[in-house]
Motif scaffolding. Structure first.
Motif, short mmCIF file in Angstrom:
data_model
loop_
_atom_site.label_atom_id
_atom_site.label_comp_id
_atom_site.label_asym_id
_atom_site.label_seq_id
_atom_site.Cartn_x
_atom_site.Cartn_y
_atom_site.Cartn_z
N CYS A 182 0.86 -1.19 0.00
CA CYS A 182 0.00 0.00 0.00
C CYS A 182 0.90 1.23 0.00
O CYS A 182 2.01 1.19 0.53
CB CYS A 182 -0.88 0.03 1.25
SG CYS A 182 -2.13 -1.26 1.30
N CYS A 196 -1.91 2.18 6.28
CA CYS A 196 -3.12 2.24 5.47
C CYS A 196 -4.19 1.34 6.09
O CYS A 196 -3.90 0.21 6.47
CB CYS A 196 -2.79 1.77 4.04
SG CYS A 196 -4.17 1.80 2.90
N HIS A 232 -6.92 0.58 4.44
CA HIS A 232 -7.54 -0.06 3.28
C HIS A 232 -9.01 0.33 3.12
O HIS A 232 -9.86 -0.50 2.81
CB HIS A 232 -7.39 -1.58 3.35
CG HIS A 232 -6.10 -2.01 3.98
ND1 HIS A 232 -4.86 -1.58 3.52
CD2 HIS A 232 -5.84 -2.78 5.07
CE1 HIS A 232 -3.91 -2.10 4.29
NE2 HIS A 232 -4.48 -2.82 5.24
N CYS A 258 -4.20 1.85 -2.66
CA CYS A 258 -4.27 0.80 -1.64
C CYS A 258 -4.18 -0.55 -2.34
O CYS A 258 -5.00 -0.90 -3.19
CB CYS A 258 -5.58 0.91 -0.86
SG CYS A 258 -5.87 -0.51 0.21
N GLU A 259 -3.16 -1.31 -1.99
CA GLU A 259 -2.91 -2.62 -2.61
C GLU A 259 -4.05 -3.60 -2.30
O GLU A 259 -4.41 -4.44 -3.12
CB GLU A 259 -1.57 -3.17 -2.10
CG GLU A 259 -1.23 -4.57 -2.56
CD GLU A 259 -0.91 -4.67 -4.05
OE1 GLU A 259 -0.79 -3.61 -4.71
OE2 GLU A 259 -0.82 -5.80 -4.55
N ILE A 260 -4.60 -3.48 -1.11
CA ILE A 260 -5.65 -4.42 -0.70
C ILE A 260 -6.89 -4.23 -1.58
O ILE A 260 -7.45 -5.20 -2.10
CB ILE A 260 -6.03 -4.21 0.79
CG1 ILE A 260 -4.79 -4.31 1.69
CG2 ILE A 260 -7.10 -5.20 1.23
CD1 ILE A 260 -3.96 -5.57 1.52
ZN LIG Z 1 -4.23 -0.32 1.94
#
Ligand SMILES: [Zn+2]
Ligand SMILES: Nc1nc2c(ncn2[C@@H]2O[C@H](COP(=O)(O)OP(=O)(O)OP(=O)(O)O)[C@@H](O)[C@H]2O)c(=O)[nH]1
Length: 292
Positions: A246, A251, A253, A259-261
């Motif tokens: 992220c 983060c 999320h 945001c990677e999630i």
């Molecule tokens: Zn995130």
């Protein structure tokens, strides 16, 4: 001095199992009470025989972990049992059990029971999901006695607590691995018989092929209130793995950019229902903290 494991506490006595299998009734040294130190089932202890021929617990070895409900120390693993049908698998409830077990720092094995009631395809789909997330998953039917050998292998020589919602087949499973081995039920009539003010004592039951199982099902190891919002994202193991990508450290999320999630949920790499459970639990923790 001898060493052993506390397998039961009753009426001020502790029953300590030595490695040779013998069971010894012990008192605790007075200083434990004075210093407010509790002795729990699962504790590894040193015991000695006093001159008047009674045994006392002299020392408690450091604990690797401890769960509250039921109160047991030094657990190797928690067996989380859910039915695939009857009752239908409730993902939100399963994720909650997983998070609370993760918080306790114990190994986790998911048992999907009652596979005789569902299509193989359905069972495989649930199994695959939780394997992908990173959990060990067993599929079983306590009724048809399938998968029982795998469960025995998992339980062998370990200290385990079996948990899961009501009616999923926890008692039936234990009875299938060893006839006569029964989990205490949360049965109301039993509670009334014992009186309102007596608490049930947990006991570790001996498996004849090696290993011990708590006779009381675990209903959550910690409470949700013990978990902070920041901690929650680490307890979802796949969110924890991906969160370092992220953009922002810390983060949550939710609405943060890059945001990677959220990206992984969009691409189906993190399951939507796991993310939904994360949001649901996050809200609940927030509400608790604000006293709602
Ligand atoms: Zn995130
Ligand atoms: N079809 C089917 N029924 C099962 C299976 N395992 C258990 N059952 C049934 O499910 C019901 C609940 O089983 P229990 O073993 O009492 O469930 P439990 O999880 O111990 O329930 P609590 O004591 O309420 O916590 C019983 O009627 C069992 O006969 C299974 O593999 N297949």
């Amino acid at each position: 001095m001898d060493e052993g494991l506390v397998v039961k506490g009753l009426g001020g006595f502790y029953f300590v199992k030595k490695s040779d299998g013998s069971l010894i009734r012990c008192k605790a040294r007075g200083r434990f009470k004075k210093e407010n130190i509790n002795i729990f089932v699962g504790d590894k202890v040193k015991i000695i025989r006093t001159i008047d021929n009674t045994w006392v617990i002299e020392e408690i070895m450091p604990r690797t972990n401890f769960i509250i409900r039921p109160p047991v120390a030094n657990i190797d693993q928690c067996i989380i049992v859910f039915a695939v049908k009857n009752p239908d698998l409730n993902y939100s409830q399963l994720n909650r059990f997983l998070i609370l077990a993760e918080k306790s720092n114990v190994e986790i094995v998911i048992c999907l029971n009652k596979i005789d009631l569902a299509e193989e395809r359905e069972v495989k789909e649930i199994e695959r999901k939780y394997l992908n997330i990173g959990y060990e998953v067993l599929t079983l039917s306590a009724k048809k006695k399938s998968g029982i050998e795998n469960l025995k292998t998992v339980l062998k020589d370990k200290i385990s607590v079996v948990s899961g919602p009501s009616g999923v087949g926890k008692s039936t499973l234990l009875n299938a691995i060893q006839p006569g081995l029964k989990l205490a039920t949360g049965d109301l009539s039993e509670k009334i018989k014992q009186g309102r003010h007596t608490t049930r004592h947990v006991e570790l039951l001996q498996l004849d092929f090696g290993g011990l199982v708590a006779d009381t099902p675990g209903f959550g190891y910690f409470k949700l209130e013990d978990i902070t919002p920041e901690e929650l994202s680490d307890l979802f193991i796949e969110i924890n793995r991906a969160a370092r990508y992220c953009r922002f450290k810390g983060c949550m999320h939710l609405h943060e950019p890059d945001c990677e999630i959220k990206r992984q949920v969009e691409h189906g790499l993190i399951y939507k229902e796991r993310y939904d459970s994360y949001i649901e639990l996050l809200r609940e923790i927030d509400d608790n903290r604000r006293g709602l």
